[in-house]
Motif scaffolding. Structure first.
Motif, PDB file in Angstrom:
ATOM      1  N   LEU A  15      63.989 -11.067  67.247  1.00  0.00           N
ATOM      2  CA  LEU A  15      64.550 -11.720  66.077  1.00  0.00           C
ATOM      3  C   LEU A  15      63.559 -11.842  64.926  1.00  0.00           C
ATOM      4  N   MET A  16      62.276 -11.689  65.237  1.00  0.00           N
ATOM      5  CA  MET A  16      61.268 -11.844  64.191  1.00  0.00           C
ATOM      6  C   MET A  16      61.451 -10.785  63.117  1.00  0.00           C
ATOM      7  N   GLY A  17      61.479 -11.245  61.877  1.00  0.00           N
ATOM      8  CA  GLY A  17      61.585 -10.333  60.752  1.00  0.00           C
ATOM      9  C   GLY A  17      62.979  -9.807  60.481  1.00  0.00           C
ATOM     10  N   LEU A  18      63.967 -10.251  61.257  1.00  0.00           N
ATOM     11  CA  LEU A  18      65.335  -9.785  61.039  1.00  0.00           C
ATOM     12  C   LEU A  18      66.089 -10.737  60.132  1.00  0.00           C
ATOM     13  N   THR A  19      67.018 -10.199  59.376  1.00  0.00           N
ATOM     14  CA  THR A  19      67.922 -11.057  58.624  1.00  0.00           C
ATOM     15  C   THR A  19      69.011 -11.545  59.573  1.00  0.00           C
ATOM     16  N   TYR A  20      69.684 -12.578  59.159  1.00  0.00           N
ATOM     17  CA  TYR A  20      70.788 -13.102  59.970  1.00  0.00           C
ATOM     18  C   TYR A  20      71.858 -12.034  60.157  1.00  0.00           C
TER      19      TYR A  20
ATOM     20  N   PRO B  87      56.419  -3.756  69.913  1.00  0.00           N
ATOM     21  CA  PRO B  87      57.258  -2.617  70.307  1.00  0.00           C
ATOM     22  C   PRO B  87      57.181  -1.490  69.280  1.00  0.00           C
ATOM     23  N   ALA B  88      57.328  -0.280  69.755  1.00  0.00           N
ATOM     24  CA  ALA B  88      57.230   0.887  68.882  1.00  0.00           C
ATOM     25  C   ALA B  88      58.297   0.902  67.799  1.00  0.00           C
ATOM     26  N   TYR B  89      59.444   0.286  68.059  1.00  0.00           N
ATOM     27  CA  TYR B  89      60.540   0.310  67.085  1.00  0.00           C
ATOM     28  C   TYR B  89      60.393  -0.745  65.990  1.00  0.00           C
ATOM     29  N   PHE B  90      59.368  -1.596  66.049  1.00  0.00           N
ATOM     30  CA  PHE B  90      59.188  -2.613  65.015  1.00  0.00           C
ATOM     31  C   PHE B  90      58.877  -1.944  63.683  1.00  0.00           C
ATOM     32  N   GLY B  91      59.659  -2.299  62.666  1.00  0.00           N
ATOM     33  CA  GLY B  91      59.400  -1.851  61.308  1.00  0.00           C
ATOM     34  C   GLY B  91      58.389  -2.761  60.644  1.00  0.00           C
ATOM     35  N   GLU B  92      58.152  -2.518  59.360  1.00  0.00           N
ATOM     36  CA  GLU B  92      57.126  -3.265  58.642  1.00  0.00           C
ATOM     37  C   GLU B  92      57.417  -4.763  58.585  1.00  0.00           C
TER      38      GLU B  92
ATOM     39  N   ARG C 257      51.121  -0.384  68.429  1.00  0.00           N
ATOM     40  CA  ARG C 257      52.423  -0.096  69.031  1.00  0.00           C
ATOM     41  C   ARG C 257      52.225   0.058  70.538  1.00  0.00           C
ATOM     42  N   GLU C 258      53.243  -0.353  71.299  1.00  0.00           N
ATOM     43  CA  GLU C 258      53.136  -0.363  72.763  1.00  0.00           C
ATOM     44  C   GLU C 258      52.658   0.956  73.370  1.00  0.00           C
ATOM     45  N   PRO C 259      53.172   2.111  72.938  1.00  0.00           N
ATOM     46  CA  PRO C 259      52.682   3.351  73.561  1.00  0.00           C
ATOM     47  C   PRO C 259      51.176   3.557  73.362  1.00  0.00           C
ATOM     48  N   VAL C 260      50.664   3.153  72.208  1.00  0.00           N
ATOM     49  CA  VAL C 260      49.233   3.299  71.935  1.00  0.00           C
ATOM     50  C   VAL C 260      48.435   2.363  72.840  1.00  0.00           C
ATOM     51  N   SER C 261      48.875   1.118  72.956  1.00  0.00           N
ATOM     52  CA  SER C 261      48.132   0.173  73.799  1.00  0.00           C
ATOM     53  C   SER C 261      48.202   0.584  75.265  1.00  0.00           C
TER      54      SER C 261
ATOM     55  N   ARG D 250      59.026  -6.644  60.698  1.00  0.00           N
ATOM     56  CA  ARG D 250      58.803  -7.259  62.006  1.00  0.00           C
ATOM     57  C   ARG D 250      57.314  -7.279  62.357  1.00  0.00           C
ATOM     58  N   ARG D 251      56.586  -6.283  61.908  1.00  0.00           N
ATOM     59  CA  ARG D 251      55.135  -6.279  62.114  1.00  0.00           C
ATOM     60  C   ARG D 251      54.490  -7.409  61.296  1.00  0.00           C
ATOM     61  N   GLU D 252      54.955  -7.606  60.057  1.00  0.00           N
ATOM     62  CA  GLU D 252      54.452  -8.705  59.229  1.00  0.00           C
ATOM     63  C   GLU D 252      54.778 -10.056  59.866  1.00  0.00           C
ATOM     64  N   ALA D 253      55.965 -10.170  60.451  1.00  0.00           N
ATOM     65  CA  ALA D 253      56.345 -11.410  61.130  1.00  0.00           C
ATOM     66  C   ALA D 253      55.430 -11.679  62.323  1.00  0.00           C
ATOM     67  N   THR D 254      55.013 -10.621  63.003  1.00  0.00           N
ATOM     68  CA  THR D 254      54.085 -10.772  64.130  1.00  0.00           C
ATOM     69  C   THR D 254      52.730 -11.259  63.630  1.00  0.00           C
ATOM     70  N   GLN D 255      52.276 -10.745  62.496  1.00  0.00           N
ATOM     71  CA  GLN D 255      51.020 -11.227  61.918  1.00  0.00           C
ATOM     72  C   GLN D 255      51.133 -12.694  61.511  1.00  0.00           C
ATOM     73  N   THR D 256      52.284 -13.080  60.996  1.00  0.00           N
ATOM     74  CA  THR D 256      52.527 -14.484  60.651  1.00  0.00           C
ATOM     75  C   THR D 256      52.446 -15.347  61.903  1.00  0.00           C
ATOM     76  N   ALA D 257      53.002 -14.875  63.001  1.00  0.00           N
ATOM     77  CA  ALA D 257      52.933 -15.617  64.268  1.00  0.00           C
ATOM     78  C   ALA D 257      51.478 -15.810  64.683  1.00  0.00           C
ATOM     79  N   GLY D 258      50.652 -14.791  64.476  1.00  0.00           N
ATOM     80  CA  GLY D 258      49.226 -14.919  64.776  1.00  0.00           C
ATOM     81  C   GLY D 258      48.569 -15.990  63.923  1.00  0.00           C
ATOM     82  N   MET D 259      48.913 -16.031  62.642  1.00  0.00           N
ATOM     83  CA  MET D 259      48.370 -17.075  61.758  1.00  0.00           C
ATOM     84  C   MET D 259      48.815 -18.454  62.219  1.00  0.00           C
TER      85      MET D 259
END
Length: 119
Positions: A1-6, A75-80, A102-106, A82-91
């Protein structure tokens, strides 16, 4: 749900054991009676999970250890957004996100580290 619109997330509502709604900007919020605002953002929930993971890592490393930086896998399918939302979660968790992988890289990196250990 992170970074998604309703609008993007509402079709998933039946998959969740909780209710979702939208904020003033159209993003997803989780209805939660136990917080003063009555809602939580997915980034806040993820931030709490990251904070707990950091505390667990600190406890496993030993007394006085602090975790204030992290490489986070998404996840590999996360767009920009959702990636920004993940960085916000880190903050929110109080950590510096050094890199988002991305998961395949890790998975490939972890596999390579395992190979080095076995040698």
């Amino acid at each position: 749900l992170m970074g998604l619109t309703y609008e993007e997330a509402k079709s998933f509502q039946s998959d969740f054991p909780y209710d979702i709604d939208e904020d003033d900007e159209g993003f997803v919020v989780l209805k939660c009676e136990n917080v003063p605002e009555g809602v939580l953002y997915p980034e806040e929930v993820s931030g709490q999970i990251l904070r707990h993971l950091c505390a667990t890592a600190e406890a496993n490393v030993g007394p006085g250890a602090t975790v204030n930086k992290a490489v986070i896998t998404v996840p590999a399918y996360f767009g920009e957004e959702r990636r920004e939302a993940t960085q916000t979660a880190g903050m929110i968790a109080g950590i510096e996100t050094v890199k988002l992988l991305r998961e395949p890289v890790s998975a490939a990196l972890a596999y390579g580290l395992k190979l080095e250990e076995d040698e």
